[in-house]
Design an enzyme around this catalytic site. Structure first.
Site, PDB file in Angstrom:
ATOM      1  N   LYS A  45       0.842  -1.200   0.000  1.00 35.62           N
ATOM      2  CA  LYS A  45       0.000   0.000   0.000  1.00 35.62           C
ATOM      3  C   LYS A  45       0.880   1.254   0.000  1.00 35.62           C
ATOM      4  O   LYS A  45       0.841   2.075   0.920  1.00 35.62           O
ATOM      5  CB  LYS A  45      -0.930  -0.006   1.211  1.00 35.62           C
ATOM      6  CG  LYS A  45      -1.905  -1.179   1.236  1.00 35.62           C
ATOM      7  CD  LYS A  45      -2.730  -1.171   2.512  1.00 35.62           C
ATOM      8  CE  LYS A  45      -3.655  -2.380   2.583  1.00 35.62           C
ATOM      9  NZ  LYS A  45      -4.409  -2.416   3.864  1.00 35.62           N
ATOM     10  N   THR A  46       1.679   1.383  -1.028  1.00 39.23           N
ATOM     11  CA  THR A  46       2.600   2.513  -1.141  1.00 39.23           C
ATOM     12  C   THR A  46       2.023   3.582  -2.059  1.00 39.23           C
ATOM     13  O   THR A  46       1.078   3.343  -2.801  1.00 39.23           O
ATOM     14  CB  THR A  46       3.953   2.044  -1.688  1.00 39.23           C
ATOM     15  OG1 THR A  46       3.732   1.285  -2.881  1.00 39.23           O
ATOM     16  CG2 THR A  46       4.682   1.162  -0.681  1.00 39.23           C
TER      17      THR A  46
END
Length: 295
Positions: free
Chosen positions: A144-145
């Site tokens: 989840k960057t």
């Protein structure tokens, strides 16, 4: 101290990332650069908040592309404590070059250091907490960057002492609820994945119960993610699975879902090999840096 800069290849795309970030900031004319001109100037780069210094190679590349000379006074991964200074700040680097070049590099370099140092600091805090309890397993981030910043953010997790988890969809197969629903069962999903990813790529399956975990293990999954289990339920399930399959199947157990610095300790147990959390990189507070010309 590890030299994390060695992770970045000489001809890597990360250099193009920096070029793109600079171009994003000045896509046409640099009006501020026209104002200050090209007189040779010196500047100090300050840290004004306690935290772990991170992002130095990326910031250095910004300065390189802007044709500036930089002297770094601290190494990557150093823990800075400007709060101990009366001024509330500490000089991290000294920069020399044309005034317009310094000001062109300023914001991009500061943004990189602030974001990267924030992630490294959060990673350092959570791995330190885990180690203080005696836990010796892995604390990892997630995928989840921020789009376009994955390389920087994953790098920052490493500097802070955490694992990056899988870098992308090609690094490891992770079969979640949607994959399982689409194929009809965990067994089908694992079978289909193994047919194309081969022996060299690991397969992880997200499981919501011990029964699902058992099916995933029987199907040949390499990593079993126990997702959104509560503390005591997690520990009981993990112990049961490890005891049941001891000497029969090799797999890793991962815990994920809502973990953060405040609640991680409630979930820690030796039967879990990996704890993954987006709290070390998603919505993480930044570390405050500034740059000032000598005057």
């Amino acid at each position: 101290m590890p030299v994390y800069e060695h992770l970045l290849p000489v001809n890597g795309a990360w250099r193009q990332d920096v070029t793109n970030w600079l171009s994003e900031d000045v896509p046409s004319f640099d009006f501020g650069g026209y104002v200050v001109g090209s007189d040779l100037k010196e500047a100090n780069l300050y840290c004004k908040q306690d935290g772990m210094l991170c992002g130095v190679p990326f910031a250095q590349e910004v300065f390189n592309q802007c044709e500036l000379q930089v002297e770094w006074l601290f190494k990557e991964g150093s823990f800075l404590e400007p709060s101990k200074n009366d001024s509330g700040k500490i000089v991290v680097a000294k920069i020399t070059g044309p005034a317009k070049n310094i000001l062109l590099a300023e914001r991009t370099a500061l943004n990189i250091l602030s974001r990267s140092s924030g992630i490294a600091t959060a990673s350092h805090k959570i791995i330190s907490l885990a180690r203080s309890t005696g836990y010796k397993g892995t604390i990892a981030g997630t995928r989840k960057t921020t789009p376009g910043l994955r390389r920087l953010e994953k790098y920052s997790m490493l500097v802070g002492g955490c694992d990056t988890h899988r870098y992308d969809l090609s690094s490891m197969v992770m079969l979640k609820d949607n994959h399982i629903w689409a194929t009809g069962s965990i067994t089908n999903a694992v079978k289909n994945a193994r047919a194309v990813c081969g022996f060299a790529v690991k397969i992880e399956v997200e499981c919501l119960s011990e029964d699902e975990a058992t099916e995933a293990i029987e199907a040949g999954a390499d990593v079993i993610m126990l997702d959104n289990f509560k503390g005591d339920g997690l520990k009981m399930c993990a112990q049961s699975l490890k005891n049941k399959w001891n000497g029969k199947k090799h797999f890793l157990l991962e815990c994920s879902g809502g973990l953060n610095l405040d609640n991680l300790e409630e979930y820690l147990c030796d039967d879990i090999d990996i704890y993954s959390t987006s709290s070390i990189h998603q919505g993480t507070p930044v570390i405050d840096f500034s740059l000032k010309l000598a005057h």
